[in-house]
Write a protein that holds these residues in place. Structure first.
Motif, PDB file in Angstrom:
ATOM      1  N   ALA A  28      24.683  -0.795  92.632  1.00 18.89           N
ATOM      2  CA  ALA A  28      23.986  -1.776  91.792  1.00 18.89           C
ATOM      3  C   ALA A  28      23.889  -3.161  92.422  1.00 18.89           C
ATOM      4  O   ALA A  28      22.987  -3.930  92.082  1.00 18.89           O
ATOM      5  N   SER A  29      24.793  -3.510  93.324  1.00 18.38           N
ATOM      6  CA  SER A  29      24.745  -4.853  93.909  1.00 18.38           C
ATOM      7  C   SER A  29      23.545  -5.033  94.824  1.00 18.38           C
ATOM      8  O   SER A  29      23.078  -6.155  95.024  1.00 18.38           O
TER       9      SER A  29
ATOM     10  N   HIS B 286      19.767   6.726  85.633  1.00 19.31           N
ATOM     11  CA  HIS B 286      19.132   5.452  85.958  1.00 19.31           C
ATOM     12  C   HIS B 286      18.034   5.694  86.984  1.00 19.31           C
ATOM     13  O   HIS B 286      18.172   6.550  87.861  1.00 19.31           O
ATOM     14  N   ARG B 287      16.970   4.920  86.880  1.00 21.94           N
ATOM     15  CA  ARG B 287      15.872   5.037  87.847  1.00 21.94           C
ATOM     16  C   ARG B 287      16.004   3.934  88.887  1.00 21.94           C
ATOM     17  O   ARG B 287      16.063   2.749  88.547  1.00 21.94           O
ATOM     18  N   ALA B 288      16.079   4.326  90.145  1.00 25.41           N
ATOM     19  CA  ALA B 288      16.121   3.350  91.234  1.00 25.41           C
ATOM     20  C   ALA B 288      14.731   2.736  91.387  1.00 25.41           C
ATOM     21  O   ALA B 288      13.740   3.457  91.519  1.00 25.41           O
ATOM     22  N   VAL B 289      14.667   1.408  91.347  1.00 24.53           N
ATOM     23  CA  VAL B 289      13.379   0.722  91.381  1.00 24.53           C
ATOM     24  C   VAL B 289      13.060   0.223  92.787  1.00 24.53           C
ATOM     25  O   VAL B 289      12.026   0.541  93.361  1.00 24.53           O
ATOM     26  N   ARG B 290      13.966  -0.573  93.365  1.00 32.32           N
ATOM     27  CA  ARG B 290      13.723  -1.107  94.707  1.00 32.32           C
ATOM     28  C   ARG B 290      14.995  -1.723  95.261  1.00 32.32           C
ATOM     29  O   ARG B 290      15.956  -1.995  94.519  1.00 32.32           O
ATOM     30  N   VAL B 291      14.971  -1.954  96.563  1.00 28.62           N
ATOM     31  CA  VAL B 291      16.099  -2.601  97.243  1.00 28.62           C
ATOM     32  C   VAL B 291      15.994  -4.106  97.014  1.00 28.62           C
ATOM     33  O   VAL B 291      14.946  -4.711  97.253  1.00 28.62           O
ATOM     34  N   LEU B 292      17.091  -4.717  96.548  1.00 29.54           N
ATOM     35  CA  LEU B 292      17.080  -6.140  96.210  1.00 29.54           C
ATOM     36  C   LEU B 292      17.762  -7.006  97.251  1.00 29.54           C
ATOM     37  O   LEU B 292      17.544  -8.224  97.279  1.00 29.54           O
ATOM     38  N   ALA B 293      18.608  -6.418  98.099  1.00 24.31           N
ATOM     39  CA  ALA B 293      19.439  -7.239  98.973  1.00 24.31           C
ATOM     40  C   ALA B 293      19.873  -6.433 100.184  1.00 24.31           C
ATOM     41  O   ALA B 293      19.515  -5.268 100.356  1.00 24.31           O
ATOM     42  N   GLY B 294      20.679  -7.097 101.041  1.00 22.30           N
ATOM     43  CA  GLY B 294      21.299  -6.397 102.142  1.00 22.30           C
ATOM     44  C   GLY B 294      22.414  -5.499 101.628  1.00 22.30           C
ATOM     45  O   GLY B 294      22.681  -5.425 100.424  1.00 22.30           O
ATOM     46  N   VAL B 295      23.065  -4.829 102.550  1.00 26.31           N
ATOM     47  CA  VAL B 295      24.129  -3.897 102.168  1.00 26.31           C
ATOM     48  C   VAL B 295      25.203  -4.622 101.363  1.00 26.31           C
ATOM     49  O   VAL B 295      25.633  -5.723 101.707  1.00 26.31           O
ATOM     50  N   GLY B 296      25.611  -4.006 100.263  1.00 30.08           N
ATOM     51  CA  GLY B 296      26.658  -4.581  99.431  1.00 30.08           C
ATOM     52  C   GLY B 296      26.209  -5.774  98.612  1.00 30.08           C
ATOM     53  O   GLY B 296      27.027  -6.474  98.019  1.00 30.08           O
ATOM     54  N   GLY B 297      24.890  -6.049  98.576  1.00 36.30           N
ATOM     55  CA  GLY B 297      24.384  -7.174  97.794  1.00 36.30           C
ATOM     56  C   GLY B 297      24.274  -8.473  98.542  1.00 36.30           C
ATOM     57  O   GLY B 297      24.015  -9.518  97.939  1.00 36.30           O
ATOM     58  N   SER B 298      24.435  -8.458  99.876  1.00 36.23           N
ATOM     59  CA  SER B 298      24.351  -9.695 100.647  1.00 36.23           C
ATOM     60  C   SER B 298      22.954 -10.295 100.544  1.00 36.23           C
ATOM     61  O   SER B 298      21.958  -9.583 100.540  1.00 36.23           O
ATOM     62  N   GLN B 299      22.896 -11.624 100.411  1.00 30.31           N
ATOM     63  CA  GLN B 299      21.652 -12.397 100.326  1.00 30.31           C
ATOM     64  C   GLN B 299      20.803 -12.011  99.116  1.00 30.31           C
ATOM     65  O   GLN B 299      19.589 -12.177  99.124  1.00 30.31           O
ATOM     66  N   ARG B 300      21.430 -11.494  98.093  1.00 31.82           N
ATOM     67  CA  ARG B 300      20.663 -11.092  96.912  1.00 31.82           C
ATOM     68  C   ARG B 300      20.046 -12.305  96.227  1.00 31.82           C
ATOM     69  O   ARG B 300      20.678 -13.359  96.110  1.00 31.82           O
TER      70      ARG B 300
ATOM     71  N   LYS C 223      16.080  -6.437 104.797  1.00 32.33           N
ATOM     72  CA  LYS C 223      16.895  -5.585 103.923  1.00 32.33           C
ATOM     73  C   LYS C 223      16.935  -4.154 104.444  1.00 32.33           C
ATOM     74  O   LYS C 223      17.967  -3.477 104.372  1.00 32.33           O
ATOM     75  N   TYR C 224      15.797  -3.707 104.944  1.00 27.21           N
ATOM     76  CA  TYR C 224      15.724  -2.344 105.471  1.00 27.21           C
ATOM     77  C   TYR C 224      16.638  -2.166 106.681  1.00 27.21           C
ATOM     78  O   TYR C 224      17.434  -1.216 106.741  1.00 27.21           O
ATOM     79  N   VAL C 225      16.545  -3.081 107.631  1.00 21.84           N
ATOM     80  CA  VAL C 225      17.358  -2.985 108.849  1.00 21.84           C
ATOM     81  C   VAL C 225      18.838  -3.044 108.508  1.00 21.84           C
ATOM     82  O   VAL C 225      19.653  -2.317 109.079  1.00 21.84           O
ATOM     83  N   ASP C 226      19.197  -3.900 107.556  1.00 19.24           N
ATOM     84  CA  ASP C 226      20.604  -4.037 107.180  1.00 19.24           C
ATOM     85  C   ASP C 226      21.155  -2.740 106.607  1.00 19.24           C
ATOM     86  O   ASP C 226      22.347  -2.459 106.736  1.00 19.24           O
ATOM     87  N   GLY C 227      20.313  -1.932 105.978  1.00 21.51           N
ATOM     88  CA  GLY C 227      20.778  -0.700 105.353  1.00 21.51           C
ATOM     89  C   GLY C 227      20.853   0.489 106.282  1.00 21.51           C
ATOM     90  O   GLY C 227      21.375   1.546 105.901  1.00 21.51           O
ATOM     91  N   LEU C 228      20.342   0.358 107.503  1.00 23.63           N
ATOM     92  CA  LEU C 228      20.353   1.485 108.431  1.00 23.63           C
ATOM     93  C   LEU C 228      21.771   1.801 108.900  1.00 23.63           C
ATOM     94  O   LEU C 228      22.637   0.918 108.968  1.00 23.63           O
TER      95      LEU C 228
END
Length: 569
Positions: free
Chosen positions: A148-149, A171-185, A238-243
């Motif tokens: 959720a973060s 729950h329905r996943a809508v979109r990525v909001l931040a970096g991994v763990g909620g960084s820079q949200r 955000k995408y690169v951070d999640g790889l």
């Protein structure tokens, strides 16, 4: 704990009945390859393919804290990829739906592929997937808590799942909001990325092509102010951070003012990598430069070579500097070598913002970096307004280079964006905003912000709703009217126009001829209202302030004698 993804393709049967079997087999093979690639990029393991469905697992052979989040990221990407595949293959109606469940599974040690994992989480993932609508990603409660973060979710209600005694809350996943763990949200008003899926997909795939083939690549994303360039960069970050793969990420911004700032964006990038803050004293910066080179470059002649050239870039005195002149070619070669040493470990990304202000020498270095780097993954994403094409027409063309044009969005995309910001807004009210936006997404967002300021749009149970009658909706007719609607303190934005789109508070105090306390209070209010955003150097105590692109444009209009068409920067 393990996270299990189950993804199925719907709408595949009709085309398979009417198309040539070879074409169907090719389409299915492309889907399997896309699924395997997406899942692998997020560190998942494909357990098996069943017909046109895929099952993958995170947490084996080794579990990590971000497994659940990466599984959801992969599911969102996979659903998006199938939509893109549907368009590319000319098969309308082809879509994916996915379910992600986190729980205990039985793992067969040493197994690879089918039969690797089994258990209740696997069975539940198939049931959750079957509950989803085409294009949806549904997840269970444990996955939602863990992700959720960084991921935005919507409550999908309770569902009876086969084999379960009690209904399950999904729950329905809508979109990525931040970096991994909620960084820079960003917890303020942020519209979903709309109408730019193809451009974002292109940016991602060109990055992976550079990383996989170990070649340098420059991508220029060019478009008018507010068209979505910065948002494209943020979505890519955000995408690169999640790889699962480690990537050296850097961001630098070109300034529109000041002397001696030709290589400001490059120096900002190097400072970021070495942990040097702008206000660090010379001796502190020199120590951090030496420590950073110890981490990234082996000891020897090469290290002293780099220290001298990076010291010149940063304005940091180093022991090896005897004051002798260095040619531009010598400096370029040294700076390139620094990024090459990073890229020898992991792929390197350089994001250059506001390149319409870039000094020709900086653009020359970026060209040098792409032309001279060999067999190493260095990816440069340059964001610029169309003015760059007037000063440097050929930039972004040639070997290992690509250019993306971000034209104003179509009416349907802007309409969808406004609906996402204020769900359920009457069509007539939404059409007013859509018509005034003229294809510029930031214009639509800022008008919604102005309506929030006027209390016409209000938060209701976490969602913005239109609170007034449709007749009360007053959409500003121009950037001038938008500034007027936001109040007198926004006049500071006009004062800031002479400083560029980013500026330190101290500079604004100097040009505004107002008391420091009054300016600081007004700036704090503008940040709260999201007219300005804070653009902080992670290594610095002080921070810069950034005008929202549309208001930056409006402020410049207020200081100019001529008007600018809405589709121009």
């Amino acid at each position: 704990m393990y996270s299990v993804l189950f993804c199925d393709v719907v709408g595949f049967t009709p085309p398979s009945e009417s198309r040539d079997p070879e074409a169907v087999r090719e389409l299915l093979s492309r889907y399997f390859e896309v699924a395997r690639t997406v899942i692998g990029r997020y560190g998942g393991v494909v357990e098996k393919f069943i017909g046109d469905a895929v099952m993958a697992v995170w947490g084996t052979p080794a579990a990590t804290e971000g497994d659940a989040e990466r599984a959801v990221r992969a599911a969102l990407d996979l659903v998006s990829a199938v939509a893109g595949l549907s368009a590319e293959a000319g098969v309308p109606g082809l879509a994916a739906r996915a379910g992600v469940v986190t729980g205990e599974v039985a793992v067969t040690l040493g197994a690879a592929g089918e039969g690797m994992v089994a258990g209740d989480a696997v069975n539940t993932a198939t049931r959750v997937q079957a509950t989803a609508e085409p294009g949806q990603v549904l997840i269970d409660a444990p996955t939602q808590r863990l992700a959720a973060s960084a991921i935005g979710f919507a409550d999908a209600g309770e569902h009876a799942l086969k084999g379960k005694a009690e209904p399950a809350r999904l729950h329905r996943a809508v979109r990525v909001l931040a970096g991994v763990g909620g960084s820079q949200r960003i917890d303020g008003l942020e519209a979903p990325l709309t109408g730019r899926d193809a451009e974002l997909r292109t940016v991602k795939e060109l990055f992976h092509a550079a990383a996989d083939r170990r070649v340098p690549r420059l991508v220029l994303a060019c478009g008018p102010a507010g068209a979505g360039k910065s948002r494209l960069g943020w979505e890519f970050e955000k995408y690169v951070d999640g790889l699962a793969e480690d990537v050296w990420w850097h961001r630098g911004r070109c300034l529109s003012y000041g002397e001696g700032v030709a290589f400001w964006a490059l120096a900002e990038i190097v400072r970021q990598r070495l942990g040097i803050a702008e206000e660090d004293p010379a001796e502190v910066a020199a120590g951090k430069l030496a420590d950073g080179l110890d981490r990234f470059v082996p000891a020897g002649p090469e290290r002293a070579h780099l220290e001298l050239r990076l010291g010149r870039l940063l304005g940091v005195p180093v022991a090896a500097d005897d004051g002798s002149a260095l040619s531009r070619e010598e400096l370029f070669a040294g700076w390139r070598l620094f990024f090459e040493r990073l890229a020898a470990q992991d792929p390197v990304v350089l994001l250059i913002e506001d390149a319409q202000y870039a000094d020709p020498d900086l653009l020359d270095f970026l060209d040098h970096l792409i032309d001279w780097t060999g067999d190493l993954p260095i990816y440069v994403l340059v964001l610029a307004r169309p003015e760059l094409g007037q000063t440097r027409p050929a930039f972004g063309t040639g070997r290992n280079r690509s250019t993306l044009r971000l034209d104003p969005l179509d009416t349907a995309s802007i309409d969808a964006l406004v609906e996402a910001l204020v769900p359920g807004m009457p069509a007539a009210a939404r059409a007013k905003i859509t018509g005034q936006a003229q294809g510029i997404p930031l214009f639509a967002v800022e008008m919604v912000r102005s309506l929030i300021d006027q209390d016409i749009v209000r938060p209701v149970e976490g969602v913005y709703r239109l609170a007034g009658e449709v007749g009360e909706l007053a959409v500003p007719d121009s950037p001038h009217a938008l500034l007027d609607a936001l109040g007198p303190e926004v006049r500071l934005v006009a004062d800031a126009a002479v400083l560029g789109s980013t500026f330190p508070a101290e500079a604004l105090i100097a040009v505004s001829a107002q008391e420091e306390a009054a300016v600081q209070a007004a700036l704090a209010d503008l940040v709260r209202r999201e007219v300005l955003s804070v653009s902080a150097d992670p290594c610095a105590i002080a921070a810069r302030l950034r005008c929202q692109p549309l208001l930056d444009r409006a402020a410049n209009l207020m200081t100019a004698a001529t008007s600018v068409p809405a589709t121009q920067a």
